[in-house]
Design a protein around this motif. Structure first.
Motif, PDB file in Angstrom:
ATOM      1  N   THR A 181       0.819  -1.214   0.000  1.00  0.00           N
ATOM      2  CA  THR A 181       0.000   0.000   0.000  1.00  0.00           C
ATOM      3  C   THR A 181       0.852   1.263   0.000  1.00  0.00           C
ATOM      4  O   THR A 181       0.316   2.366   0.086  1.00  0.00           O
ATOM      5  CB  THR A 181      -0.926   0.008   1.234  1.00  0.00           C
ATOM      6  OG1 THR A 181      -0.119  -0.077   2.422  1.00  0.00           O
ATOM      7  CG2 THR A 181      -1.893  -1.172   1.206  1.00  0.00           C
ATOM      8  N   GLY A 182       2.171   1.103  -0.051  1.00  0.00           N
ATOM      9  CA  GLY A 182       3.044   2.268  -0.151  1.00  0.00           C
ATOM     10  C   GLY A 182       3.008   2.856  -1.540  1.00  0.00           C
ATOM     11  O   GLY A 182       2.640   2.185  -2.517  1.00  0.00           O
ATOM     12  N   LYS A 183       3.374   4.117  -1.665  1.00  0.00           N
ATOM     13  CA  LYS A 183       3.388   4.779  -2.968  1.00  0.00           C
ATOM     14  C   LYS A 183       4.745   5.447  -3.173  1.00  0.00           C
ATOM     15  O   LYS A 183       5.259   6.125  -2.280  1.00  0.00           O
ATOM     16  CB  LYS A 183       2.273   5.828  -3.056  1.00  0.00           C
ATOM     17  CG  LYS A 183       0.858   5.245  -3.028  1.00  0.00           C
ATOM     18  CD  LYS A 183      -0.167   6.322  -3.296  1.00  0.00           C
ATOM     19  CE  LYS A 183      -1.578   5.831  -3.120  1.00  0.00           C
ATOM     20  NZ  LYS A 183      -1.945   4.695  -3.929  1.00  0.00           N
ATOM     21  N   THR A 184       5.311   5.245  -4.353  1.00  0.00           N
ATOM     22  CA  THR A 184       6.546   5.919  -4.746  1.00  0.00           C
ATOM     23  C   THR A 184       6.349   6.495  -6.134  1.00  0.00           C
ATOM     24  O   THR A 184       5.275   6.358  -6.739  1.00  0.00           O
ATOM     25  CB  THR A 184       7.738   4.945  -4.764  1.00  0.00           C
ATOM     26  OG1 THR A 184       7.557   4.002  -5.835  1.00  0.00           O
ATOM     27  CG2 THR A 184       7.874   4.201  -3.450  1.00  0.00           C
ATOM     28  N   ASP A 185       7.406   7.099  -6.660  1.00  0.00           N
ATOM     29  CA  ASP A 185       7.330   7.656  -8.012  1.00  0.00           C
ATOM     30  C   ASP A 185       7.119   6.572  -9.059  1.00  0.00           C
ATOM     31  O   ASP A 185       6.697   6.867 -10.187  1.00  0.00           O
ATOM     32  CB  ASP A 185       8.618   8.423  -8.327  1.00  0.00           C
ATOM     33  CG  ASP A 185       8.866   9.560  -7.352  1.00  0.00           C
ATOM     34  OD1 ASP A 185       7.881  10.088  -6.801  1.00  0.00           O
ATOM     35  OD2 ASP A 185      10.043   9.894  -7.118  1.00  0.00           O
ATOM     36  N   THR A 186       7.439   5.324  -8.717  1.00  0.00           N
ATOM     37  CA  THR A 186       7.337   4.230  -9.691  1.00  0.00           C
ATOM     38  C   THR A 186       6.092   3.370  -9.481  1.00  0.00           C
ATOM     39  O   THR A 186       5.949   2.338 -10.112  1.00  0.00           O
ATOM     40  CB  THR A 186       8.587   3.340  -9.606  1.00  0.00           C
ATOM     41  OG1 THR A 186       8.762   2.893  -8.254  1.00  0.00           O
ATOM     42  CG2 THR A 186       9.824   4.113 -10.037  1.00  0.00           C
ATOM     43  N   GLY A 187       5.195   3.778  -8.583  1.00  0.00           N
ATOM     44  CA  GLY A 187       3.956   3.029  -8.393  1.00  0.00           C
ATOM     45  C   GLY A 187       3.774   2.529  -6.970  1.00  0.00           C
ATOM     46  O   GLY A 187       4.430   3.006  -6.035  1.00  0.00           O
ATOM     47  N   ARG A 188       2.889   1.565  -6.823  1.00  0.00           N
ATOM     48  CA  ARG A 188       2.677   0.955  -5.515  1.00  0.00           C
ATOM     49  C   ARG A 188       3.910   0.151  -5.104  1.00  0.00           C
ATOM     50  O   ARG A 188       4.636  -0.367  -5.959  1.00  0.00           O
ATOM     51  CB  ARG A 188       1.479   0.008  -5.551  1.00  0.00           C
ATOM     52  CG  ARG A 188       0.130   0.686  -5.507  1.00  0.00           C
ATOM     53  CD  ARG A 188      -0.974  -0.325  -5.692  1.00  0.00           C
ATOM     54  NE  ARG A 188      -0.933  -1.400  -4.679  1.00  0.00           N
ATOM     55  CZ  ARG A 188      -1.674  -2.498  -4.737  1.00  0.00           C
ATOM     56  NH1 ARG A 188      -2.500  -2.687  -5.767  1.00  0.00           N
ATOM     57  NH2 ARG A 188      -1.601  -3.403  -3.796  1.00  0.00           N
ATOM     58  N   CYS A 189       4.102   0.040  -3.784  1.00  0.00           N
ATOM     59  CA  CYS A 189       5.255  -0.726  -3.315  1.00  0.00           C
ATOM     60  C   CYS A 189       4.968  -1.275  -1.924  1.00  0.00           C
ATOM     61  O   CYS A 189       3.949  -0.955  -1.296  1.00  0.00           O
ATOM     62  CB  CYS A 189       6.517   0.141  -3.287  1.00  0.00           C
ATOM     63  SG  CYS A 189       6.476   1.434  -2.038  1.00  0.00           S
TER      64      CYS A 189
END
Length: 497
Positions: A181-189
């Motif tokens: 459920t994390g979010k980064t510049d490259t999508g969910r993580c």
């Protein structure tokens, strides 16, 4: 994973503090050995760490979590017990399964070569013959076990989000929805939650903390030496390698003959055995390096996918305005002055492949870096010491990067090389090729002295990250030193980087 927009090489550490630009963390490496000869160096280092636990946000581990092979049977004694205060339920460490560990302070590791080793290879590595095996079995610190790592599978079950254990699509989907459920510049993580869910997403991965991008790499998959030349010079070098192999076999026999006369139950003999065992470790590492070079006529297997991932992520990091710095950590050091490491072909391979990545990053970024190093700090293990090096002007994009080797956290400390603290490199194979200084060792904490005056310093470092830009660090070396069967703990003068 791709269909769900999940980046399986990224994670976020959800501790509610990751936005703070001032923070501290610990770095350890080459720790995973058991109590031997009546003392437990790894536990001494863990106690050093405990004094800083409440002030630090996480622990980076530079590899070799378990010796001699990364077998699951050694995790209880060689990891869970010494680091019990860092684990949920650590007050009853015997009840913690190696593949069910949950950390109350994040432990963020990378794979070392011993975490990959398997039983048949390790017996050959340590013994070479039935006679040597019988000899080595006399010593109290002989730790191989009967299983091996299964090529890193035990490490994966211990630290990675082991999706292969999920038995149905429904179970997998539920797991992804709950933990990615994390979010980064490259999508969910993956979301790493201390005390609740503490798995890393992959054998190489990245995370952002306090405005710094951290990149964890698996250097075991890009340290294969390049093939020997098929020229007359290459054949001469091959013969020199074979001769060197015969010489160190004789040296090994001499050390084993001396060891046969020592009693590991006698404290004085035990200290001498430890010194001899450290020499055997180094000899066997040289053997492995020679074997890799002699078999390098086969096309070396190089993990270009990971190297290209690092290149692309570094470029992306430099184009992200909220990122104020970048840190790499991986096992094999590209620069080191421990007695046998600098001349190893694996060291050269790692150095050249890191340069290959950084050169491409530099070409892409142009003037964006404004003369700053592409990476602010590199942490490594593999060498059993604590060392601070600064890369000089190499002529390549790795110039001026500070490097910390933190590999002295439990396994036998090693001596510094006798050739000195300046590292010199020949840049081509041509006879007229210039030799230039590429790095300086500014601090080395390792084995020194002989006999009853032998000093065995085991170590880790605390790193305090300062607010502001460009990035600044205070590195605090923490040392537990054994001298004449007594332990002394101390903090050395901090390094201002």
């Amino acid at each position: 994973m791709l269909q769900r927009g999940i980046d399986q090489t990224s994670m976020v550490i959800d501790d509610g503090k990751d936005e703070n630009p001032e923070f501290s963390f610990l770095v350890i490496g080459d720790s995973g050995t058991k109590s031997h000869y009546g003392h437990h160096p790894q536990r001494e280092v863990a106690e050093l760490m405990l004094a800083h636990k409440d002030d630090c946000r996480f622990v980076l581990h530079t590899g070799d979590v378990i010796y001699v092979v990364g077998s699951h049977e050694y995790y209880p004694a060689n990891f869970i017990e010494p680091y019990r205060e860092f684990l949920v339920g650590g007050e009853n460490p015997k009840n913690i399964a190696y593949d069910r560990m949950t950390f109350n302070l994040p432990f963020l590791p990378v794979l070392g070569n011993h975490d990959y080793y398997d039983v048949p290879f390790a017996y050959r590595w340590l013994t070479g013959s039935t006679l040597r095996l019988r000899r080595m079995l006399r010593y109290k610190d002989f730790e191989i076990g009967w299983h091996g790592s299964n090529q890193g599978d035990a490490y994966s079950r211990a630290f990675l989000d082991y999706l292969a254990a999920l038995t149905s699509p429904e179970e997998l989907h539920h797991h992804l929805d709950q933990n990615y459920t994390g979010k980064t510049d490259t999508g969910r993580c993956l979301r790493y939650i201390p005390g609740e869910f503490t798995r890393v997403p992959n054998r190489y991965y990245s995370f952002r903390y306090g405005g710094i991008d951290f990149f964890a790499l698996d250097s075991n998959t890009f340290n294969m030496p390049s093939p020997l030349p098929t020229t007359q010079a290459g054949e001469i070098y091959r013969q020199e390698l074979q001769k060197r192999r015969q010489e160190i076999d004789k040296e090994e026999e001499q050390i084993l003959a001396i060891s046969d006369r020592l009693n590991p139950d006698n404290p004085a003999d035990a200290e001498q055995l430890d010194d001899l065992s450290a020499k055997l470790d180094q000899i066997n590492e040289v053997k492995i390096d020679i074997e890799k070079q002699l078999s390098s006529h086969q096309s070396p297997t190089i993990d270009f996918e990971q190297l290209e991932w690092l290149r692309d992520r570094l470029i992306e990091s430099w184009h992200t305005s909220e990122v104020r710095g970048r840190i790499l950590f991986f096992h094999h050091p590209p620069y080191v002055t421990e007695a046998t490491k600098w001349s190893q072909a694996q060291t050269l391979a790692v150095r050249h492949r890191l340069r290959w990545v950084l050169e491409q990053v530099k070409e892409n970024l142009g003037s964006l870096t404004q003369g700053r190093p592409l990476v602010d700090l590199i942490f490594n293990g593999h060498a059993h010491c604590l060392e601070y090096l600064r890369i000089a002007d190499t002529g390549y994009a790795d110039s001026h990067i500070p490097c910390i080797v933190s590999g002295g956290s439990g396994r036998r400390p090693r001596r510094q090389r006798s050739e000195g603290t300046e590292l010199l490199e020949k840049f081509t194979e041509l006879p007229s090729s210039p030799i230039r200084k590429v790095a300086d060792s500014l601090l080395y904490v390792g084995r020194y002295g002989y006999g009853s005056q032998t000093r065995l310093p085991y170590s880790c470092v605390r790193v305090d990250v300062q607010d502001g830009y460009p990035l600044k660090f205070i590195v605090r070396p923490l040392v537990a030193e054994r001298v004449d069967q007594q332990w002394y703990q101390h903090e050395m003068e901090p390094l201002m980087l």
